[in-house]
Design an enzyme around this catalytic site. Structure first.
Site, short mmCIF file in Angstrom:
data_model
loop_
_atom_site.label_atom_id
_atom_site.label_comp_id
_atom_site.label_asym_id
_atom_site.label_seq_id
_atom_site.Cartn_x
_atom_site.Cartn_y
_atom_site.Cartn_z
N ASP A 21 0.83 -1.21 0.00
CA ASP A 21 0.00 0.00 0.00
C ASP A 21 0.86 1.26 0.00
O ASP A 21 1.97 1.26 0.51
CB ASP A 21 -0.92 -0.02 1.23
CG ASP A 21 -2.10 0.93 1.08
OD1 ASP A 21 -2.34 1.42 -0.05
OD2 ASP A 21 -2.78 1.21 2.09
N ASN A 69 -11.07 -2.49 -5.29
CA ASN A 69 -10.30 -1.59 -6.15
C ASN A 69 -10.99 -1.30 -7.49
O ASN A 69 -10.61 -0.36 -8.19
CB ASN A 69 -8.87 -2.12 -6.39
CG ASN A 69 -7.97 -1.99 -5.17
OD1 ASN A 69 -7.12 -2.85 -4.92
ND2 ASN A 69 -8.12 -0.93 -4.38
C1 IPE Z 1 -5.54 -2.68 -0.18
O1 IPE Z 1 -5.14 -1.39 -0.44
C2 IPE Z 1 -5.58 -3.47 -1.45
C3 IPE Z 1 -4.29 -3.70 -2.10
C4 IPE Z 1 -3.11 -3.44 -1.61
C5 IPE Z 1 -4.37 -4.32 -3.39
P1 IPE Z 1 -6.20 -0.22 -0.61
O2 IPE Z 1 -5.42 1.03 -0.75
O3 IPE Z 1 -7.14 -0.55 -1.70
O4 IPE Z 1 -6.96 -0.28 0.78
P2 IPE Z 1 -7.89 0.79 1.51
O5 IPE Z 1 -8.89 1.24 0.51
O6 IPE Z 1 -7.00 1.92 1.94
O7 IPE Z 1 -8.45 0.06 2.67
C1 IPE Z 2 -1.46 0.24 -3.39
O1 IPE Z 2 -1.25 1.60 -3.42
C2 IPE Z 2 -1.71 -0.36 -4.75
C3 IPE Z 2 -3.08 -0.85 -4.98
C4 IPE Z 2 -4.05 -0.84 -4.12
C5 IPE Z 2 -3.36 -1.37 -6.29
P1 IPE Z 2 -2.47 2.62 -3.45
O2 IPE Z 2 -2.80 2.88 -4.88
O3 IPE Z 2 -3.57 2.15 -2.61
O4 IPE Z 2 -1.79 3.92 -2.83
P2 IPE Z 2 -2.44 4.92 -1.79
O5 IPE Z 2 -2.94 4.10 -0.64
O6 IPE Z 2 -3.54 5.64 -2.49
O7 IPE Z 2 -1.31 5.82 -1.40
MG MG Z 3 -4.04 2.39 -0.66
#
Ligand code: IPE
Ligand code: IPE
Ligand code: MG
Length: 247
Positions: A21, A69
Protein backbone atom coordinates in the site's frame (compact mmCIF):
# COMPACT_ATOMS: atom_id res chain seq x y z
CA UNK A 1 21.45 -1.79 11.30
CA UNK A 2 21.96 -4.73 9.02
CA UNK A 3 19.03 -6.96 9.72
CA UNK A 4 19.87 -9.73 7.28
CA UNK A 5 22.84 -10.98 9.33
CA UNK A 6 20.66 -11.03 12.43
CA UNK A 7 18.04 -13.36 10.96
CA UNK A 8 17.81 -16.90 12.28
CA UNK A 9 17.45 -19.12 9.25
CA UNK A 10 15.72 -21.92 11.22
CA UNK A 11 13.04 -19.45 12.37
CA UNK A 12 12.08 -18.00 9.01
CA UNK A 13 8.37 -17.77 8.24
CA UNK A 14 7.33 -20.25 5.55
CA UNK A 15 4.78 -17.83 4.20
CA UNK A 16 4.80 -14.03 4.16
CA UNK A 17 1.77 -12.07 2.97
CA UNK A 18 2.00 -8.38 2.07
CA UNK A 19 -0.59 -5.65 1.62
CA UNK A 20 1.38 -3.44 -0.75
CA UNK A 21 0.00 0.00 0.00
CA UNK A 22 0.98 3.63 -0.54
CA UNK A 23 1.82 3.86 -4.24
CA UNK A 24 -0.56 6.76 -4.78
CA UNK A 25 0.79 8.77 -1.84
CA UNK A 26 4.37 8.05 -2.90
CA UNK A 27 3.63 9.55 -6.32
CA UNK A 28 1.74 12.47 -4.82
CA UNK A 29 4.71 13.30 -2.59
CA UNK A 30 6.73 13.59 -5.77
CA UNK A 31 4.03 15.69 -7.47
CA UNK A 32 3.47 12.88 -9.96
CA UNK A 33 0.27 11.11 -11.10
CA UNK A 34 -0.80 8.07 -9.03
CA UNK A 35 0.09 5.66 -11.83
CA UNK A 36 3.73 6.72 -11.48
CA UNK A 37 3.56 5.22 -7.99
CA UNK A 38 2.25 1.91 -9.34
CA UNK A 39 5.02 1.76 -11.94
CA UNK A 40 7.59 2.29 -9.21
CA UNK A 41 5.84 -0.22 -6.97
CA UNK A 42 6.86 -2.90 -9.45
CA UNK A 43 10.54 -2.54 -8.48
CA UNK A 44 9.59 -3.14 -4.87
CA UNK A 45 7.74 -6.29 -5.93
CA UNK A 46 10.85 -7.46 -7.77
CA UNK A 47 13.14 -6.74 -4.80
CA UNK A 48 10.92 -8.36 -2.21
CA UNK A 49 10.32 -11.43 -4.38
CA UNK A 50 14.04 -11.85 -4.96
CA UNK A 51 14.91 -11.27 -1.29
CA UNK A 52 12.27 -13.77 -0.14
CA UNK A 53 13.49 -16.47 -2.51
CA UNK A 54 17.12 -15.86 -1.52
CA UNK A 55 16.27 -16.22 2.16
CA UNK A 56 14.36 -19.45 1.63
CA UNK A 57 10.79 -18.25 2.17
CA UNK A 58 8.51 -20.83 0.51
CA UNK A 59 5.41 -18.69 -0.16
CA UNK A 60 5.03 -14.98 -0.78
CA UNK A 61 1.49 -13.65 -1.25
CA UNK A 62 1.10 -10.12 -2.58
CA UNK A 63 -2.20 -8.25 -2.49
CA UNK A 64 -2.15 -6.57 -5.87
CA UNK A 65 -5.82 -5.76 -6.60
CA UNK A 66 -8.81 -6.10 -4.31
CA UNK A 67 -12.45 -6.54 -5.28
CA UNK A 68 -12.95 -3.04 -3.85
CA UNK A 69 -10.30 -1.59 -6.15
CA UNK A 70 -12.80 -1.78 -9.06
CA UNK A 71 -14.30 1.34 -7.48
CA UNK A 72 -11.26 3.40 -8.48
CA UNK A 73 -11.31 5.70 -11.52
CA UNK A 74 -11.29 3.58 -14.68
CA UNK A 75 -8.13 5.29 -15.89
CA UNK A 76 -6.23 3.96 -12.87
CA UNK A 77 -7.78 0.48 -13.14
CA UNK A 78 -6.73 0.26 -16.79
CA UNK A 79 -3.23 1.43 -15.99
CA UNK A 80 -2.92 -1.19 -13.24
CA UNK A 81 -4.23 -3.97 -15.49
CA UNK A 82 -1.83 -2.99 -18.29
CA UNK A 83 1.05 -2.76 -15.85
CA UNK A 84 0.27 -6.31 -14.76
CA UNK A 85 0.40 -7.59 -18.34
CA UNK A 86 3.68 -5.81 -18.98
CA UNK A 87 5.25 -6.90 -15.69
CA UNK A 88 4.23 -10.55 -15.91
CA UNK A 89 5.50 -10.83 -19.50
CA UNK A 90 8.78 -9.15 -18.60
CA UNK A 91 9.40 -11.12 -15.42
CA UNK A 92 8.64 -14.70 -16.56
CA UNK A 93 12.27 -15.35 -17.55
CA UNK A 94 13.60 -14.02 -14.22
CA UNK A 95 11.05 -16.10 -12.33
CA UNK A 96 12.27 -19.16 -14.20
CA UNK A 97 15.90 -18.25 -13.65
CA UNK A 98 15.20 -17.93 -9.91
CA UNK A 99 13.08 -21.13 -9.85
CA UNK A 100 9.97 -19.23 -8.65
CA UNK A 101 6.48 -20.48 -9.41
CA UNK A 102 3.74 -17.92 -10.08
CA UNK A 103 0.16 -18.55 -8.99
CA UNK A 104 -2.86 -16.34 -8.31
CA UNK A 105 -5.90 -16.21 -6.04
CA UNK A 106 -9.06 -14.21 -6.67
CA UNK A 107 -11.85 -13.95 -9.21
CA UNK A 108 -9.39 -14.21 -12.10
CA UNK A 109 -12.03 -14.74 -14.80
CA UNK A 110 -13.29 -11.20 -14.19
CA UNK A 111 -9.92 -9.64 -15.08
CA UNK A 112 -9.63 -8.00 -18.51
CA UNK A 113 -8.83 -10.70 -21.09
CA UNK A 114 -5.32 -9.40 -21.80
CA UNK A 115 -4.45 -9.50 -18.08
CA UNK A 116 -6.01 -12.92 -17.67
CA UNK A 117 -4.07 -14.22 -20.66
CA UNK A 118 -0.69 -12.88 -19.47
CA UNK A 119 -1.36 -14.26 -16.00
CA UNK A 120 -2.23 -17.72 -17.32
CA UNK A 121 0.91 -17.72 -19.47
CA UNK A 122 2.99 -16.76 -16.44
CA UNK A 123 1.41 -19.49 -14.34
CA UNK A 124 1.82 -22.11 -17.07
CA UNK A 125 5.42 -21.23 -17.86
CA UNK A 126 6.58 -21.27 -14.23
CA UNK A 127 4.50 -24.21 -12.97
CA UNK A 128 7.45 -26.59 -12.52
CA UNK A 129 9.52 -24.20 -10.37
CA UNK A 130 10.10 -25.29 -6.80
CA UNK A 131 12.16 -22.78 -4.80
CA UNK A 132 9.33 -20.41 -3.88
CA UNK A 133 5.69 -19.82 -4.83
CA UNK A 134 4.67 -16.25 -5.57
CA UNK A 135 0.91 -15.85 -5.10
CA UNK A 136 -0.70 -12.74 -6.60
CA UNK A 137 -4.04 -11.78 -5.08
CA UNK A 138 -5.98 -10.28 -7.97
CA UNK A 139 -9.63 -9.31 -7.83
CA UNK A 140 -9.33 -10.95 -4.44
CA UNK A 141 -11.15 -10.34 -1.21
CA UNK A 142 -11.40 -12.54 1.85
CA UNK A 143 -15.19 -12.25 1.95
CA UNK A 144 -15.39 -13.28 -1.73
CA UNK A 145 -13.22 -16.29 -0.89
CA UNK A 146 -15.30 -17.26 2.14
CA UNK A 147 -18.56 -16.96 0.19
CA UNK A 148 -17.12 -19.23 -2.51
CA UNK A 149 -16.00 -21.74 0.11
CA UNK A 150 -19.42 -21.75 1.77
CA UNK A 151 -21.12 -22.26 -1.57
CA UNK A 152 -18.90 -25.25 -2.40
CA UNK A 153 -19.35 -26.79 1.03
CA UNK A 154 -23.08 -26.10 0.82
CA UNK A 155 -23.38 -28.10 -2.37
CA UNK A 156 -21.43 -31.00 -0.86
CA UNK A 157 -23.93 -31.04 1.99
CA UNK A 158 -26.85 -30.73 -0.40
CA UNK A 159 -25.75 -33.64 -2.59
CA UNK A 160 -25.24 -35.80 0.48
CA UNK A 161 -21.46 -36.24 0.32
CA UNK A 162 -20.89 -34.25 3.51
CA UNK A 163 -22.76 -33.93 6.80
CA UNK A 164 -22.95 -30.47 8.39
CA UNK A 165 -21.20 -31.79 11.51
CA UNK A 166 -18.27 -32.95 9.36
CA UNK A 167 -17.42 -29.36 8.46
CA UNK A 168 -14.15 -28.60 10.23
CA UNK A 169 -10.98 -26.52 9.78
CA UNK A 170 -9.66 -28.89 7.16
CA UNK A 171 -12.83 -28.90 5.03
CA UNK A 172 -12.94 -25.12 5.10
CA UNK A 173 -9.25 -24.81 4.20
CA UNK A 174 -9.66 -27.21 1.29
CA UNK A 175 -12.33 -24.93 -0.12
CA UNK A 176 -10.39 -21.68 0.13
CA UNK A 177 -8.46 -20.21 -2.78
CA UNK A 178 -5.28 -20.80 -0.73
CA UNK A 179 -5.93 -24.54 -0.40
CA UNK A 180 -2.62 -26.36 0.01
CA UNK A 181 -0.75 -23.22 1.06
CA UNK A 182 0.19 -22.92 4.75
CA UNK A 183 -1.18 -19.89 6.61
CA UNK A 184 1.13 -16.86 6.59
CA UNK A 185 3.06 -16.53 9.83
CA UNK A 186 3.77 -12.89 9.01
CA UNK A 187 1.51 -10.27 7.44
CA UNK A 188 3.09 -6.97 6.43
CA UNK A 189 1.22 -3.78 5.51
CA UNK A 190 3.06 -0.74 4.25
CA UNK A 191 2.03 2.95 4.20
CA UNK A 192 0.98 3.40 7.82
CA UNK A 193 -2.57 2.08 7.46
CA UNK A 194 -3.62 -0.24 10.26
CA UNK A 195 -6.26 -2.34 8.58
CA UNK A 196 -6.70 -5.61 6.73
CA UNK A 197 -8.83 -4.28 3.83
CA UNK A 198 -10.53 -7.61 3.17
CA UNK A 199 -7.30 -9.59 2.74
CA UNK A 200 -6.85 -13.19 3.98
CA UNK A 201 -9.24 -13.26 6.96
CA UNK A 202 -9.35 -16.96 7.74
CA UNK A 203 -5.65 -17.51 7.07
CA UNK A 204 -4.37 -14.69 9.29
CA UNK A 205 -6.19 -15.90 12.41
CA UNK A 206 -2.81 -16.34 14.14
CA UNK A 207 -0.46 -14.34 11.90
CA UNK A 208 1.91 -11.79 13.36
CA UNK A 209 0.98 -8.38 12.00
CA UNK A 210 3.69 -5.92 11.01
CA UNK A 211 2.82 -2.36 10.08
CA UNK A 212 5.31 0.11 8.68
CA UNK A 213 4.98 3.72 7.57
CA UNK A 214 7.21 3.06 4.56
CA UNK A 215 5.30 3.54 1.32
CA UNK A 216 5.35 0.50 -0.96
CA UNK A 217 7.69 1.87 -3.69
CA UNK A 218 10.24 2.63 -0.92
CA UNK A 219 10.06 -0.89 0.53
CA UNK A 220 13.42 -2.52 -0.20
CA UNK A 221 15.13 -5.79 0.74
CA UNK A 222 16.37 -4.27 4.00
CA UNK A 223 12.78 -3.38 4.97
CA UNK A 224 11.79 -7.00 4.48
CA UNK A 225 14.71 -8.21 6.60
CA UNK A 226 13.68 -5.75 9.31
CA UNK A 227 10.10 -7.06 9.28
CA UNK A 228 11.32 -10.65 9.56
CA UNK A 229 13.73 -9.65 12.34
CA UNK A 230 10.83 -8.07 14.22
CA UNK A 231 8.78 -11.25 13.66
CA UNK A 232 11.60 -13.44 14.98
CA UNK A 233 11.74 -11.45 18.19
CA UNK A 234 8.10 -11.97 19.07
CA UNK A 235 6.80 -14.72 21.27
CA UNK A 236 4.10 -16.70 19.49
CA UNK A 237 2.12 -18.20 22.33
CA UNK A 238 -0.96 -19.61 20.55
CA UNK A 239 -2.99 -19.30 23.73
CA UNK A 240 -0.38 -20.85 26.01
CA UNK A 241 1.64 -19.06 28.67
CA UNK A 242 5.19 -17.88 28.20
CA UNK A 243 6.77 -20.60 30.37
CA UNK A 244 5.24 -23.33 28.23
CA UNK A 245 6.76 -21.86 25.11
CA UNK A 246 10.26 -21.54 26.54
CA UNK A 247 10.51 -25.07 27.92
C1 IPE B 1 -5.54 -2.68 -0.18
O1 IPE B 1 -5.14 -1.39 -0.44
C2 IPE B 1 -5.58 -3.47 -1.45
C3 IPE B 1 -4.29 -3.70 -2.10
C4 IPE B 1 -3.11 -3.44 -1.61
C5 IPE B 1 -4.37 -4.32 -3.39
P1 IPE B 1 -6.20 -0.22 -0.61
O2 IPE B 1 -5.42 1.03 -0.75
O3 IPE B 1 -7.14 -0.55 -1.70
O4 IPE B 1 -6.96 -0.28 0.78
P2 IPE B 1 -7.89 0.79 1.51
O5 IPE B 1 -8.89 1.24 0.51
O6 IPE B 1 -7.00 1.92 1.94
O7 IPE B 1 -8.45 0.06 2.67
C1 IPE C 1 -1.46 0.24 -3.39
O1 IPE C 1 -1.25 1.60 -3.42
C2 IPE C 1 -1.71 -0.36 -4.75
C3 IPE C 1 -3.08 -0.85 -4.98
C4 IPE C 1 -4.05 -0.84 -4.12
C5 IPE C 1 -3.36 -1.37 -6.29
P1 IPE C 1 -2.47 2.62 -3.45
O2 IPE C 1 -2.80 2.88 -4.88
O3 IPE C 1 -3.57 2.15 -2.61
O4 IPE C 1 -1.79 3.92 -2.83
P2 IPE C 1 -2.44 4.92 -1.79
O5 IPE C 1 -2.94 4.10 -0.64
O6 IPE C 1 -3.54 5.64 -2.49
O7 IPE C 1 -1.31 5.82 -1.40
MG1 MG D 1 -4.04 2.39 -0.66
Amino acid sequence: MHFKEKLIIEKLPKHIAIIMDGNGRWAKNKLQPRVFGHTNGVSAVREVTEASAELGIKYLTLYAFSTENWNRPSFEINALMNLLVETIRKEISTLNKNNIKLTAIGGLEKLPSSTYKALMEGIEQTKNNTRMTLVLALNYSAKWELIKAMQSIGSLVQNGSLLPEQIDDQIIEQNLATSGIPDPELLIRTSGEHRISNFLLWQIAYSELYFTNTLWPDFHKENLYEAIYDFQNRERRFGKISEQIQS
